[in-house]
Enzyme design. Structure first.
Site, mmCIF file in Angstrom:
data_model
loop_
_atom_site.group_PDB
_atom_site.id
_atom_site.type_symbol
_atom_site.label_atom_id
_atom_site.label_comp_id
_atom_site.label_asym_id
_atom_site.label_seq_id
_atom_site.Cartn_x
_atom_site.Cartn_y
_atom_site.Cartn_z
ATOM 1 N N LYS A 104 34.290 83.226 56.462
ATOM 2 C CA LYS A 104 34.949 82.235 57.318
ATOM 3 C C LYS A 104 36.440 82.207 56.976
ATOM 4 C CE LYS A 104 35.162 77.292 58.258
ATOM 5 N NZ LYS A 104 34.660 75.965 57.911
ATOM 6 N N ILE A 128 9.053 66.147 51.651
ATOM 7 C CA ILE A 128 10.165 65.440 52.310
ATOM 8 C C ILE A 128 11.158 66.445 52.887
ATOM 9 C CG2 ILE A 128 12.126 63.902 51.907
ATOM 10 C CD1 ILE A 128 10.390 62.408 49.896
ATOM 11 N N ALA A 152 23.057 69.625 47.421
ATOM 12 C CA ALA A 152 23.713 68.850 46.356
ATOM 13 C C ALA A 152 22.945 68.992 45.040
ATOM 14 C CB ALA A 152 23.799 67.383 46.759
ATOM 15 N N PHE A 204 43.269 68.901 51.916
ATOM 16 C CA PHE A 204 43.930 69.742 52.916
ATOM 17 C C PHE A 204 45.428 69.810 52.662
ATOM 18 C CE2 PHE A 204 39.912 68.779 54.934
ATOM 19 C CZ PHE A 204 39.521 70.073 55.270
ATOM 20 N N THR A 247 33.441 69.720 55.323
ATOM 21 C CA THR A 247 33.925 69.240 54.029
ATOM 22 C C THR A 247 32.829 68.723 53.103
ATOM 23 O OG1 THR A 247 34.461 67.247 55.310
ATOM 24 C CG2 THR A 247 36.286 68.664 54.646
ATOM 25 N N SER A 249 10.892 66.947 46.458
ATOM 26 C CA SER A 249 9.615 66.886 47.153
ATOM 27 C C SER A 249 9.640 67.840 48.338
ATOM 28 C CB SER A 249 9.377 65.454 47.639
ATOM 29 O OG SER A 249 8.426 65.460 48.658
ATOM 30 N N GLU A 270 26.264 74.687 56.823
ATOM 31 C CA GLU A 270 26.306 76.136 56.674
ATOM 32 C C GLU A 270 27.717 76.701 56.716
ATOM 33 O OE1 GLU A 270 23.139 77.418 59.488
ATOM 34 O OE2 GLU A 270 21.908 77.012 57.720
ATOM 35 N N GLU A 323 48.612 63.386 46.411
ATOM 36 C CA GLU A 323 48.326 64.001 45.100
ATOM 37 C C GLU A 323 47.097 64.916 45.046
ATOM 38 O OE1 GLU A 323 47.935 60.819 42.378
ATOM 39 O OE2 GLU A 323 50.078 60.367 42.438
ATOM 40 N N ILE A 332 30.004 69.977 51.733
ATOM 41 C CA ILE A 332 29.639 70.772 50.546
ATOM 42 C C ILE A 332 30.805 70.761 49.552
ATOM 43 C CG2 ILE A 332 29.064 73.109 49.743
ATOM 44 C CD1 ILE A 332 27.480 73.425 52.410
#
Ligand code: FAD
Length: 503
Positions: free
Chosen positions: A80, A44, A18, A437, A346, A41, A51, A433, A348
């Protein structure tokens, strides 16, 4: 009335998928004299999964001017064309949710309606024989699509699989090359402005402050700013989507490189299989109320195509959404804004749509309510529509285990039962709207999960059916010929986008 001055500094908190997607997209602001800083970091780390993608990612890459082959080579990427669902409706049954449209409408009548009429009379093959991406997927073939409407290749719709760590690294190089500044360090505090409670700075271990006007919270599940500092609240959807854990492990590639994700139902959840150039990503997503962590890991390890390449890694999550993704001067993007379990890949995309929405509603330093409210309303509806689509896979099943029986019996969110009933009657599907999908996806999954419409649209009967039957046959034959003429997916990658990171 004069608009408030433009924002001059943006701070992105977090450097997972993100954070770096946001940094890459916002890098263009640097040329408009806006400072863009990303704080992360290494200690972390990131969630490290994520993926498989869906086709709009190609629009995101195109917006950044990224070359497809370069991108695939840098991320161990593969193609894909959809998702194969194995054992979902009932053990022993499989179906494909391919990307892209079904056939072509004829005289204004939806293709799938015509197909239903013909198929009922034994005059048409399986539905996905009329979807270009499905035909290519079944043959393990690939060739990039083109824009020539007269070519079957224009109907090939695809996305990518890639290595999540390499993707973040790829976007980091892109963003840093365009002036985004990266700061390494663990954030230990958030400073709020006394006057209005806006975030003024994040404070790093050691005391350094990173100040900004607009903050993007890309800090992962914890939501360091949006929840930790601003307490936006979380709407928990576990009662509809009860899987709350996953265990992930990479394995050695075995067999041909499939251009699709596989999702295999298991007694208390499902297992993913994502083929990359250098390895296969696998994971078991399950409900901790129905399965122990040890059993999940053992089931996963017993169901790999190739040798495991690492120890199984556990992950925990709560499906749901942050009640407000934008609060004051903080916009949560990525896992910090919510998470819908990864069945339809969904997450990403929700990052991408969050970034696109933010760019479209980019605030000025006055931070008016209208942009924020519009952003939050659109986020909510996007998350809810995706949630409903994922729920359908679980709800409509004929599996025997308690986990699956409970899901069959669950009360559905408002409107979903009506959508299913509409389809059950005459196969009708309407896209809301801004819904992600499209009709073809709903049809693939509803039918795949065993919901067969009782009838078809009466308009079908007004068509010259023998002539229409020939047209449908030609469509199927054209797609088949086009797929047969494509190279093998693995061979295409080896020739045009061989991975350059073998680490
Ligand atoms: P993270 O990757 O967690 O990154 C958070 C960042 O914040 C890190 O850089 C971290 O260092 C930083 N950070 C956190 N706290 C601090 C602090 N105190 N100080 C400094 N830095 C800090 N999505 C898909 O689209 N397709 C899939 O197939 C898919 N599969 C998934 C499977 C599972 C089991 C799970 C759990 C998720 C999956 N996802 C999938 C979702 C996907 O992984 C995420 O959407 C994506 O990785 C984005 O994560 P993120 O960047 O929001 O968070």
């Amino acid at each position: 009335m004069n608009a408030a001055p433009p924002i001059r500094s943006v701070v992105i908190v977090g450097g997972g998928t993100a954070g770096w997607m946001a940094a890459a997209a916002l890098a263009r602001l640097v040329a408009a004299d806006v400072g863009v800083t990303l704080v992360e970091s290494d200690a972390i780390g990131t969630v490290g999964v994520g993926e498989a993608t869906i086709p709009p990612i190609r629009t995101f890459n195109a917006m950044l001017g990224i070359d497809e082959r370069d991108f695939l080579a840098a991320t161990q990427g593969t193609i894909k064309l959809g998702i194969e669902f194995v054992d979902w409706n009932a053990p022993g049954h499989a179906y494909l949710h391919p990307f892209g449209e079904l056939g072509f409408d004829i005289e204004g009548v939806r293709f799938h309606q015509i197909w239903h009429r013909l198929h009922a009379a034994g005059q048409a093959g399986p539905l996905d024989a009329y979807c270009m991406s499905a035909v290519a997927a079944r043959l393990n073939r690939f060739l990039p699509s083109n824009n020539d409407p007269n070519s079957a290749l224009s109907r090939l719709v695809y996305a990518y699989h890639f290595d999540a760590g390499l993707y973040a690294r790829f976007l980091r190089s892109y963003a840093e090359a365009r002036g985004v500044r990266r700061v390494e360090g663990r954030i230990v505090d958030t400073a709020l402005r006394g006057t209005d409670g806006h975030v003024e700075a994040v404070v790093l271990e050691g005391g350094a402050r990173v100040e900004g006007e607009l903050f993007l919270d890309c800090s992962g599940f914890g939501g360091l700013l949006i929840e930790g500092a601003l307490h936006a609240g979380y709407e928990d959807w576990t009662h509809w989507l009860p899987c709350d854990r996953a265990v992930a492990v990479p394995s050695a590639n075995a067999g041909p490189l499939n251009p699709y994700t596989r999702a295999t139902a298991r007694p208390a959840g499902w297992q993913w299989r994502i083929p990359l150039q250098h390895r296969t990503g696998n994971g078991y997503v399950y409900s901790s109320a129905h399965l122990s962590d040890d059993e999940a890991a053992a089931t996963l390890l017993a169901n790999l195509d190739g040798e495991a390449l690492a120890d199984p890694r556990p992950l925990r999550f709560v499906t749901g959404r942050r009640k407000q993704a934008w609060v004051r001067n903080v916009v949560a993007i990525g896992l910090s804004s919510g998470f819908i379990e990864p069945l339809e890949s969904t997450s990403i995309h929700l990052i991408q749509s969050g970034i696109t929405r933010l760019l479209a509603l980019f605030p000025d330093s006055g931070f008016g309510d209208v942009e924020r409210d519009a952003y939050n309303a659109l986020s909510r509806s996007q998350f809810e529509r995706v949630r409903d689509f994922v729920i359908v896979h679980y709800h409509a099943n004929a599996r025997p285990e308690p986990f699956w029986r409970d899901l069959r019996a669950m009360a559905l969110p408002d409107g979903l039962a009506e959508r299913i009933a509409l389809f059950r009657n005459r196969g009708r599907v309407f896209r809301h709207e801004d819904e992600l999908f499209a009709e073809a996806s709903w049809i693939a999954v509803l039918r795949g999960q065993g919901i067969e419409p009782a009838g078809w649209d009466p308009l079908v009967e007004a068509l010259d059916l023998p002539r229409v039957g020939q047209m449908v046959e030609r469509i199927g034959a054209t797609f088949r010929r086009a797929a047969e003429a494509m190279p093998d997916h693995g061979a295409w990658l080896a020739q045009h986008a061989p991975a350059r990171n073998l680490a």
